[in-house]
Design a protein around this motif. Structure first.
Motif, mmCIF file in Angstrom:
data_model
loop_
_atom_site.group_PDB
_atom_site.id
_atom_site.type_symbol
_atom_site.label_atom_id
_atom_site.label_comp_id
_atom_site.label_asym_id
_atom_site.label_seq_id
_atom_site.Cartn_x
_atom_site.Cartn_y
_atom_site.Cartn_z
ATOM 1 N N ARG A 10 24.822 27.480 88.110
ATOM 2 C CA ARG A 10 24.929 28.808 87.516
ATOM 3 C C ARG A 10 26.302 29.007 86.879
ATOM 4 N NH1 ARG A 10 23.277 31.407 91.581
ATOM 5 N NH2 ARG A 10 25.281 31.975 92.519
ATOM 6 N N ARG A 11 27.325 28.470 87.522
ATOM 7 C CA ARG A 11 28.676 28.623 86.969
ATOM 8 C C ARG A 11 28.826 27.876 85.660
ATOM 9 N NH1 ARG A 11 34.433 27.411 90.089
ATOM 10 N NH2 ARG A 11 35.783 27.980 88.339
ATOM 11 N N PHE A 12 28.215 26.702 85.540
ATOM 12 C CA PHE A 12 28.332 25.922 84.309
ATOM 13 C C PHE A 12 27.404 26.422 83.211
ATOM 14 C CE2 PHE A 12 29.843 22.464 87.276
ATOM 15 C CZ PHE A 12 31.138 22.453 86.802
ATOM 16 N N PRO A 16 30.841 34.718 80.734
ATOM 17 C CA PRO A 16 31.114 35.806 79.787
ATOM 18 C C PRO A 16 31.655 35.340 78.436
ATOM 19 C CG PRO A 16 32.927 35.597 81.328
ATOM 20 C CD PRO A 16 31.917 34.569 81.741
ATOM 21 N N ASP A 17 32.126 34.085 78.342
ATOM 22 C CA ASP A 17 32.812 33.621 77.138
ATOM 23 C C ASP A 17 31.798 33.140 76.100
ATOM 24 O OD1 ASP A 17 34.527 32.738 75.250
ATOM 25 O OD2 ASP A 17 35.291 31.021 76.385
ATOM 26 N N LEU A 18 31.674 33.895 75.014
ATOM 27 C CA LEU A 18 30.712 33.567 73.957
ATOM 28 C C LEU A 18 31.358 32.909 72.749
ATOM 29 C CD1 LEU A 18 28.747 36.915 74.130
ATOM 30 C CD2 LEU A 18 27.757 34.689 74.621
ATOM 31 N N ASP A 19 32.678 32.756 72.754
ATOM 32 C CA ASP A 19 33.396 32.323 71.552
ATOM 33 C C ASP A 19 32.937 30.965 71.051
ATOM 34 O OD1 ASP A 19 34.790 34.653 71.502
ATOM 35 O OD2 ASP A 19 36.645 33.838 72.339
ATOM 36 N N LEU A 85 26.468 41.245 73.070
ATOM 37 C CA LEU A 85 26.242 40.586 74.353
ATOM 38 C C LEU A 85 27.483 40.632 75.243
ATOM 39 C CD1 LEU A 85 24.261 37.391 73.250
ATOM 40 C CD2 LEU A 85 23.376 39.640 73.901
ATOM 41 N N LYS A 86 27.251 40.606 76.537
ATOM 42 C CA LYS A 86 28.349 40.574 77.501
ATOM 43 C C LYS A 86 28.497 39.203 78.147
ATOM 44 C CE LYS A 86 25.323 42.536 81.098
ATOM 45 N NZ LYS A 86 25.117 43.699 81.999
ATOM 46 N N GLY A 87 27.627 38.273 77.818
ATOM 47 C CA GLY A 87 27.720 36.940 78.396
ATOM 48 C C GLY A 87 26.566 36.072 77.925
ATOM 49 N N TYR A 88 26.490 34.873 78.444
ATOM 50 C CA TYR A 88 25.456 33.930 78.040
ATOM 51 C C TYR A 88 24.833 33.282 79.267
ATOM 52 C CZ TYR A 88 28.702 30.134 79.160
ATOM 53 O OH TYR A 88 29.546 29.283 79.820
#
Length: 215
Positions: A10-12, A16-19, A85-88
């Motif tokens: 789940r961590r990988f 939150p980083d969509l850049d 979006l707030k995350g992926y």
């Protein structure tokens, strides 16, 4: 009982980083849209035949302009989506890669239309490619809504409007496929309905999202 996901996976797979996803997607769109013009060659003919030779390329320029406009509209939709979006999640990234898979085929589809617009198969391949890009783009909007990936401050009415508008372009392209087997030119003309429907939806969207008493 649903299976719990490995916390390490789940961590990988999410965050939150969509850049990086946005930068990579923008690069694929930019390259695909640039390649649309690569196959339009400058005519190598005597000076007195240049005007006629350029006129003969009108279908190539039409296919280029159409593809650039539609791809640009899909990029704008993609850009708006990721801004909200707030995350992926891993599922979002896989869907995004599927979208880019079809975007990368845009130059091939455009060449088919430019060179074989009088043949049903040429128009079908083009309409199918543009329809698949739009379909996956629509799936992205639906997936993000179901997974709760939109920021908490996003107006639900805006999301409802986006979900109504996003499938219009792919639906028109996909519905034009059976028309192409009867008349390729009629299928191409049917694509004009995208402009009419989207204009009507823009009017409806402004009215829906306008603050009370602003009329």
């Amino acid at each position: 009982m649903p299976e719990k996901k490995d916390p390490f996976s789940r961590r990988f797979d999410s965050g939150p980083d969509l850049d990086r996803t946005m930068f990579f997607s923008d690069a694929v769109f930019a390259i695909a849209m640039t390649l649309l013009a690569v196959d339009i060659k400058v005519p190598q003919v005597p000076a007195d035949q240049l005007g006629h030779a350029i006129l003969d390329q009108r279908q190539e320029f039409f296919a280029y302009a159409l593809s650039f406009a539609v791809a640009g509209a899909y990029w704008l939709s993609h850009h708006r989506l990721f801004r909200l979006l707030k995350g992926y999640t891993g599922g979002l990234q896989r869907l995004n890669l599927l979208l880019l898979f079809f975007v990368a085929l845009l130059a091939y589809a455009t060449d088919m239309l430019a060179l074989h617009d009088d043949q049903p198969l040429g128009v079908v391949i083009y309409a199918g490619a543009l329809g698949l890009i739009g379909t996956v783009n629509y799936w992205l909007w639906i997936y993000c809504g179901r997974r709760g990936l939109f920021r908490d401050d996003v107006d639900p009415r805006l999301l409802a409007y986006a979900r109504v508008r996003a499938p219009i372009t792919p639906i028109v392209f996909l519905l034009s496929i059976p028309i192409a087997f009867i008349s390729p030119s009629a299928a191409e003309l049917s694509w004009l309905s995208i402009l009419v429907i989207n204009r009507a939806l823009q009017w409806w969207g402004r009215a829906r999202l306008a603050p009370p008493g602003s009329a």
